[in-house]
Every structure is written in structure tokens, then in C-alpha cells.
Design an enzyme around this catalytic site. Structure first.
Site, PDB file in Angstrom:
ATOM      1  N   CYS A 298       0.810  -1.220   0.000  1.00  0.00           N
ATOM      2  CA  CYS A 298       0.000   0.000   0.000  1.00  0.00           C
ATOM      3  C   CYS A 298       0.843   1.271   0.000  1.00  0.00           C
ATOM      4  O   CYS A 298       0.449   2.280  -0.600  1.00  0.00           O
ATOM      5  CB  CYS A 298      -0.993  -0.001   1.153  1.00  0.00           C
ATOM      6  SG  CYS A 298      -0.305   0.205   2.813  1.00  0.00           S
ATOM      7  N   ASP A 299       2.015   1.259   0.630  1.00  0.00           N
ATOM      8  CA  ASP A 299       2.870   2.445   0.658  1.00  0.00           C
ATOM      9  C   ASP A 299       3.247   2.912  -0.745  1.00  0.00           C
ATOM     10  O   ASP A 299       3.538   4.093  -0.964  1.00  0.00           O
ATOM     11  CB  ASP A 299       4.180   2.186   1.403  1.00  0.00           C
ATOM     12  CG  ASP A 299       4.068   1.326   2.631  1.00  0.00           C
ATOM     13  OD1 ASP A 299       3.204   0.431   2.638  1.00  0.00           O
ATOM     14  OD2 ASP A 299       4.860   1.512   3.555  1.00  0.00           O
ATOM     15  N   ALA A 300       3.256   1.969  -1.687  1.00  0.00           N
ATOM     16  CA  ALA A 300       3.615   2.309  -3.064  1.00  0.00           C
ATOM     17  C   ALA A 300       2.700   3.378  -3.643  1.00  0.00           C
ATOM     18  O   ALA A 300       3.080   4.084  -4.584  1.00  0.00           O
ATOM     19  CB  ALA A 300       3.569   1.061  -3.944  1.00  0.00           C
TER      20      ALA A 300
END
Length: 370
Positions: A152-154
């Protein structure tokens, strides 16, 4: 790393010569004054530049320099702009080595922002080449994980790069590319019942209820990961044309996540590293809280979020964030690098992305009418 120390020296000489830079924290109410916010943003920038970590193209610095760029836009400090240009020149305006890994193009957000000021094509050519290569050459990430942006950080690292390129070059193909890759991540990781993102597929719970859980039996939703998504949504929405056919897709997520995160804010204004099990993680976490504050303040400023509901949330969050600062400008209580809530941290824990999140938050809080 030498250029960071040189940059720090330039900036420090400016900051330390300023008579307004008191070492003591102001009274609580003053944290909302424009003078305090500008001065503290400069102080945080100075401290972090003076204490470098990681390779300059690392994802951690991608988040940090996004904040430094916001500090420049807020303060118009020529010293900060100099430090940003030195960073780009030192990097030869290159992303990291892994062309298909979102972490390695996060720094390109700042390259594009600087290009918009300087109009020197070499500042963004490598970014363009890298993003176009993703379209043409199957990458390692897809082979290993099935999709390109598999964590998700992407969604903070890469989507703003594509959105910024699209607007800067007046080329909608970058938005089409972003929509495709972003939706793959959304379909895999977004929980429509909780309105939150799992960190990656290893944190998904199957239909039988099997999967990783917190001590209280709740699903694991990592504060920092969701904070990075919030920051990424803001930075995409800032670039999208008002009539972009997928704008509502991003806007709906932003509103859903804002409402959910507002309900999960703790009494001190901060968010815990595990969103659904705050009792197991009692310390307020600086980086996720900073990104949430940034995103919600932006939402209010843009008329997207209801001011009556979200202003108190942002007010508590900004007050809480400022309680994490040392007199020198270090942002403490930042969870170390990891992939879940379980990495321990304390008042002495700091990371460059914590400073970046604080600076981004300040750049929006200063625009609010209190």
C-alpha cells in the site's frame, strides 16, 4: 552523503542567524500561528538535513524531500531551494536502480516539482524514460507479486510521479497508466468494510477468517501504510484535471479513508501504529499521523471535507505532532522502517520520512483559517 552535509551547512547558517529562531517551544496556542509554522518548518528541515540517513534516491528520502519541497513552497526560502537543487544535481536527476519498483521513483516527485521552476528537461528525462520502460518491459515486481504496486505504501511513491508527469507534459497517457496500476493495488488490498488498506497480500484475511490478526482479534491495518496512501491520494488529486474520468475513484477513496481515520484518532490527536488495536500500541506514531494531518487539512482547504467535522481532527493532530518535536527540530516518536505495526519506537526514534510528513502537514495547516 557529503552534499547533504554541505546543504545542511548552507541552510543552518541561514536559520541560526535568524533572531526569531528561539530554542524554546511556543505556548500551545501559538502552534497555529503562521510565524510559528514557518519557523518550525525551517527548523525541522534544518535538523533533518544536518542528520542525513540513507541513499539520496531511497524511498525514505522521496518522502522527506516531498516535505522539503513543501517547506520551500511555504517559506520561499532560497536556502531550501538551493538544498533541493544540490540534491538533484548530486543524484544526476536519476531515480533508483529498480525501474519497476515504486520506492525507486519516489524521489522523482521532487525532480518534477523543481523542473516546473527551472524548466530544464534533463531534470525529468530519466524519470520519463523510467516510467515509459514500465509500460514496455515486464518487471520483476509483477513476476514476483502479480502486480507492480503490491504494497500500500507504493501508492504514495509512484502514482504522484505519473500524475505530475501527465500534467507537466500535457500527456494523458501517464494518467491512464496510473489508473491501471493504482486500481490493481486497490482491488487487491483495499478493504471496503473497513475503508482501509492492508499493507500487502500477506495481511489479507480470507473468507473463513484465517489470516494475521492483532491481539484483540481485529485485522491488521498499519497506520503508517494507510497514512502514506492518504498522502498519495492528495498528491494525485492535486494533479488530476477536474474532468478526469477517474477522478471520482480517487476522491471517493479519499473521503472514505478520511472518515474512517478520523474515527480512529486517539485523544492526544495522534494515530497508533495499529489502527484497530490502539491499546497494544500506546505511543502515538509521528509519520502516519503527519500524513493524516496533511491529507485532512488539504481536504478542508479544498472544500472536499466538511470543515465542521474535520477541523477539530486536524487541530488535535497538529497539536499532537508538535508535541513530538524536540527544541532542535527533530521529529520523534517515528516508527522505524518495517512492514507492520510491531517495530517498537519511542521519543528518541526518528526517520527522515517523519520529518517529511511533518513538513507536508505544516504546508497545509498554515493555509487553514482558525
Amino acid at each position: 552523503m557529503k552534499f547533504l552535509s554541505f546543504t545542511a551547512g548552507l541552510l543552518a547558517s541561514f536559520l541560526l542567524s535568524s533572531p526569531s529562531f528561539a530554542e524554546q517551544k511556543p505556548p500551545k496556542d501559538d502552534v497555529f500561528s503562521k510565524n510559528y509554522i514557518k519557523e518550525t518548518m525551517l527548523k525541522v528541515t534544518d535538523w533533518q538535513l544536518s542528520n542525513p540517513k540513507h541513499k539520496a534516491t531511497d524511498w525514505t528520502n522521496g518522502a522527506f524531500y516531498a516535505g522539503v519541497m513543501a517547506a520551500y513552497e511555504t517559506t520561499k526560502s532560497s536556502r531550501i531551494l538551493d538544498s533541493l537543487m544540490l540534491m538533484g544535481e548530486r543524484n544526476n536527476w536519476l531515480p533508483g536502480n529498480r525501474y519497476d519498483h515504486a520506492d525507486d521513483i519516489a524521489i522523482c516527485q521532487t525532480y518534477i516539482d523543481l523542473y516546473r521552476i527551472k524548466k530544464d528537461r534533463r531534470m525529468i528525462q530519466a524519470t520519463i524514460d523510467t516510467v515509459q520502460k514500465i509500460r514496455k518491459v515486464p518487471g520483476v515486481e509483477v513476476k514476483r507479486h502479480g502486480i507492480t504496486w503490491w504494497w500500500c505504501d507504493a501508492l504514495f511513491m509512484a502514482p504522484p510521479v505519473l500524475a505530475k508527469l501527465s500534467k507537466t507534459l500535457n500527456d494523458p497517457s501517464y494518467l491512464t497508466q496510473n489508473d491501471t496500476l493504482f486500481k490493481q493495488t486497490y482491488d487487491l488490498l483495499y478493504n471496503t468494510e473497513e475503508d482501509l488498506y492492508a499493507r500487502d497480500a500477506s495481511y489479507l484475511v480470507n473468507a473463513s477468517g484465517e489470516g494475521k490478526k492483532e491481539a484483540n482479534g481485529k485485522k491488521i491495518f498499519w497506520s503508517r501504510g494507510n497514512g502514506w496512501v492518504m498522502g498519495g491520494l492528495v498528491r494525485v488529486l492535486q494533479e488530476l484535471p477536474k474532468n478526469h474520468p477517474q477522478r471520482d475513484f480517487y476522491l471517493t477513496q479519499f473521503k472514505e479513508m478520511s472518515n474512517r481515520l478520523a474515527a480512529l484518532q486517539q485523544a492526544d490527536g495522534l494515530w497508533r501504529s495499529s489502527l484497530l488495536d490502539p491499546e497494544s500500541f500506546p505511543g502515538g506514531e509521528g509519520s502516519g499521523s503527519g500524513f493524516n494531518c496533511y491529507a485532512m487539512a488539504w481536504g478542508i482547504n479544498q472544500g472536499i471535507l466538511d470543515k465542521a467535522k474535520f477541523k477539530p481532527v486536524v487541530q488535535k493532530a497538529w497539536t499532537g505532532l508538535n508535541s513530538l518535536l524536540t527544541p532542535a527540530g527533530k521529529v520523534g516518536w517515528v516508527q522505524p522502517i518495517g512492514a507492520d505495526p510491531r517495530r517498537n519506537f519511542n521519543a528518541e526514534s526518528w526517520e527522515v520520512y517523519g520529518a517529511g510528513a511533518y513538513l507536508l502537514a505544516g504546508s497545509e495547516v498554515i493555509k487553514m483559517k482558525w
